[in-house]
Enzyme design. Structure first.
Site, short mmCIF file in Angstrom:
data_model
loop_
_atom_site.label_atom_id
_atom_site.label_comp_id
_atom_site.label_asym_id
_atom_site.label_seq_id
_atom_site.Cartn_x
_atom_site.Cartn_y
_atom_site.Cartn_z
N ARG A 53 -14.82 7.99 13.87
CA ARG A 53 -13.66 8.76 13.69
C ARG A 53 -14.20 10.13 13.36
O ARG A 53 -15.08 10.47 12.60
CB ARG A 53 -12.94 8.50 12.39
N LEU B 241 -6.39 11.56 7.90
CA LEU B 241 -4.95 11.85 7.47
C LEU B 241 -3.83 12.00 8.49
O LEU B 241 -2.75 11.61 8.23
CB LEU B 241 -4.93 13.44 6.66
N GLY C 3 -0.76 4.48 0.04
CA GLY C 3 -1.15 5.67 0.35
C GLY C 3 -0.49 6.67 1.29
O GLY C 3 0.63 6.35 1.44
N LEU C 4 -1.00 7.39 2.05
CA LEU C 4 -0.37 8.20 3.21
C LEU C 4 0.59 7.52 4.30
O LEU C 4 1.65 7.74 4.30
CB LEU C 4 -1.33 9.13 3.83
N ALA C 5 -0.28 6.28 4.74
CA ALA C 5 0.33 5.47 5.41
C ALA C 5 1.55 4.76 5.11
O ALA C 5 2.68 4.61 5.42
CB ALA C 5 -0.50 4.65 6.43
N GLY C 6 1.21 4.19 3.97
CA GLY C 6 2.30 3.25 3.32
C GLY C 6 3.48 4.03 2.78
O GLY C 6 4.48 3.59 2.74
N ARG D 168 -19.79 12.98 13.07
CA ARG D 168 -20.26 12.38 12.00
C ARG D 168 -21.50 11.61 12.14
O ARG D 168 -22.57 11.50 11.38
CB ARG D 168 -19.25 11.74 10.71
N GLY E 193 0.94 -1.03 -0.01
CA GLY E 193 0.14 -0.09 0.01
C GLY E 193 0.71 1.25 0.10
O GLY E 193 1.95 1.36 0.71
N GLU F 199 -5.74 3.22 8.04
CA GLU F 199 -6.99 2.60 8.19
C GLU F 199 -7.10 1.35 8.23
O GLU F 199 -7.96 0.81 8.54
CB GLU F 199 -8.05 3.21 6.91
#
Length: 666
Positions: free
Chosen positions: A463, A469, A42-45, A337, A40, A453
């Protein structure tokens, strides 16, 4: 199995500082001997792969996209939280910690959440150094705005493109490491299994999506940063490629799936317009910062709007129900939310929904346009501006803040949101559940880590906006680079992993058998048709509201659907080629198992908390009714076979720094 969260001892505010000072580390010359797989980007990966490579580890990074820049993190629009207190409005690390714990309805670990709040202040500095173009105020400081569930302004943003800009920053950090040869990048590769050797994660089996070839990759540790599983509902705000396969393959090898029923329903989405849709479009929560949510009070006005005989702008103020402001005066339109979503559902259930289907409410910017317009006119020395001037100036200010979101809405719906209120309705957005991890972000399988996530750790049952992010970058840039050392410090004598071992051959054989099974069914129904039916069952019975009878029915439906899938699905093409239908079939097969586990988890949790709303458990006012005596724990499920009932393992949640009490946003 007794779950050990490995939470460090000592006062909450000192845990992370003390951990970093005392944790095991790997010397630079030994880092060069160790291989890490990151799945992955994305931001984390991407942040994890870049940071680990910068430290000196050998990193192999995998994405099923043609470029890491296509990761779904790009779609997070509204902003990123951090306790910088630039607005000087009372924010602090503790307040961010408390808001997150409360927003998650007291179903998250204190230690993990406080660490997240601490690290948040460093994330902004990191991203500014990378050139992320955050909005700035007149004096030059970074500007912030408010988001749901808080009463301070802590959300940093880059117009309505925050996720995209942060991902570009992480991507350039990753690209630098690729350039220096410290990261081997594997685009168009999808992980289909994790390989265990002597109980430790030692590699993966991946499919080259262009050629169809199965390939083996070994490493001393495996990091999963593969996002959430919201697409189990079919219609969601997630990109169509988002899936659970990497995490679910780990579950099938013994990893625990924690709190899978915790699904976030986002209140600010463009409503469903027809059966032809394959995904939904999110209107950023940042819009609730200035937009006001309402429905008509009078039934005759509702019917006139649905039938096209009236426009919303023709409804006078006294005939509008600003129901969030009425029910939750302290927070108004900025409630969390889950609260906003349920309130919209209640308004529509009571017959006040404004679309033809009755499943929509209004998000109105008229008040903000007038407020900003008058302020701008005053600043320009216009003492008695006319209505046209106020509107023009106000729309210009709104355009600066949210212009791309307004453009997107108009392109999709054909309505100009500057002139007429947006129509919105809740939709599946984010999943708080995920792979169980301890304080080190390590699953119960040694050497297998999960970030962002893909894990369950930081958000509890709901959340807060702009925290996804924050968690992704916190995990990748600032947490994992420390915590992975606690495992790898014991691996410096381990040789490179030999992918010719029997464990790799066996795992590859199992993947090939699954592929062959799907291709050989040759039934009469498309993969898409099964996914739609699964999603409908999940939304109807395990969506915004759940009930024991409906959940039991859903489990029966999902089991029957899975049996029918393996009897009558049609997957065209072959395995030795580019075959998107085969990719989809494998992902839907995993959703058909995960969906059942989500229902099982929702059934056993006999309380309402956050995004998990059991209709049997609610207050007289229709709010979530928790059961702290019996359910203050993480539900971590063991699922290794569809023929065996899943096994529940519990991690008790201990609250030493906050008082467990009913959430109130009134």
């Amino acid at each position: 199995m007794k779950l050990n969260g490995k939470i460090p001892p000592g006062p909450l505010a000192d845990k992370w500082t003390r951990y970093k000072a005392e944790c095991a580390i790997v010397a630079p010359h030994n880092k060069r001997k160790l291989d890490i797989i990151v799945v992955g980007t994305g931001l984390a990966g991407a942040s994890a792969a870049a940071s680990l490579a910068e430290l000196g580890y050998n990193v192999k990074a995998f994405t099923f996209h043609d470029s890491p820049r296509r990761a779904h993190s790009i779609a997070a629009q509204g902003g990123i939280n951090a306790a910088k207190n630039y607005a000087n409005d009372g924010d602090s690390v503790y307040r961010l910690f408390y808001d997150t714990i409360k927003g998650g309805d007291y179903r998250a670990r204190e230690a993990n959440v406080h660490r997240l709040a601490e690290v948040s202040v460093d994330i902004i500095d990191q991203c500014v150094a990378q050139g992320v173009p955050f909005a700035r105020e007149y004096g030059g400081l970074l500007e912030t705005r408010s988001f749901g569930g808080v009463q301070v302004s802590r959300t940093f943003y880059a117009r309505g493109q925050t996720g995209q800009q942060l991902l570009i920053g992480a991507y350039q950090a990753l690209s630098r490491q690729i350039h220096y040869g410290r990261v081997e990048m594997y685009n168009r590769h999808e992980m289909l299994d994790v390989v265990l050797i002597d109980g430790k994660a030692r590699g993966i089996i991946a499919r080259n999506l262009v050629t169809g070839k199965l390939e083996r990759f070994g490493a001393h540790a495996v990091v999963l940063a593969t996002g959430g599983y919201g697409n189990v509902f079919y219609l969601s705000t997630n990109a169509m490629n988002c899936n659970v396969t990497a995490a679910w393959r780990a579950v099938r090898k013994g990893a625990l799936m924690a709190n899978p029923c915790y699904t976030q329903i986002h209140p600010t989405c463009i409503p469903v317009s027809g059966d032809y849709q394959s995904k939904l479009t999110l209107m950023s929560e940042s819009l609730r910062n200035d937009g006001r949510v309402w429905v008509p009070r009078l039934t005759e006005d509702v019917m006139a709007i649905r039938e096209g005989r009236k426009k919303p702008t023709e409804i006078p103020e006294q005939d509008r129900d600003y129901y969030l402001e009425r029910r939750y005066p302290a927070f108004g339109n900025l409630v969390p939310r889950d609260v906003a979503s349920r309130a919209a559902k209640v308004a529509c259930d009571e017959g006040h929904g404004v679309s033809r289907s009755g499943l929509a409410v209004y998000l109105d910017f008229a008040s903000a346009i007038e407020r900003y317009g008058r302020s701008k006119a005053h600043a320009m020395g216009l003492d008695q501006p006319d209505r046209e001037t106020i509107t023009r100036l106000g729309e210009a200010v709104v355009n600066e803040k949210y212009g791309n979101l307004f453009e997107m809405y108009e392109k999709i719906t054909g309505d100009n949101p500057y002139k007429t209120p947006m129509m919105i309705f809740p939709a599946v957005h984010y999943t708080m559940g995920g792979l169980w991890v301890d304080y080190n972000l390590e699953t119960n399988i040694p050497g297998l880590f999960a970030l962002g996530e893909a894990n369950f750790s930081d958000h509890g049952a709901n959340r807060l906006g702009a925290s996804a992010l924050m968690q992704g970058l916190a995990d990748g840039y600032f947490v994992l680079p420390y915590t992975i050392g606690t495992f790898l410090a014991g691996e410096i004598k381990s040789p490179s992993i030999d992918t010719s071992r029997e464990e790799f051959r066996q795992a590859e054989s199992e993947v090939q058998e699954r592929i062959d099974r799907l291709l050989n069914i040759r039934g009469s129904q498309s993969v898409e048709s099964f996914h739609r039916r699964l999603g409908l069952a999940m939304w109807d019975y395990c969506g915004m509201a759940r009930h024991a009878d409906g959940l039991a029915k859903a489990r029966t439906i999902i089991r029957e659907l899975r049996e029918e899938f393996y009897r009558d699905v049609f997957v065209p093409g072959t395995a030795q080629e580019y075959n998107p239908e085969l990719e989809k079939a494998q992902r839907v097969a995993d959703f058909l198992e995960l969906g059942e586990l989500m229902v099982v988890d929702a059934l056993q949790r006999k309380e309402s908390c956050g995004g998990h709303f059991r209709e049997e458990y609610q207050t007289p006012d229709g709010e979530a009714l928790r059961n702290d005596q019996d359910f203050t724990y993480v539900a971590a499920w063991e699922w290794t076979n569809t023929d065996i009932e899943p096994v529940l393992h519990k991690e008790d949640l201990v609250f030493e720094n906050v008082e467990l009490k009913t959430r109130s946003y009134a």
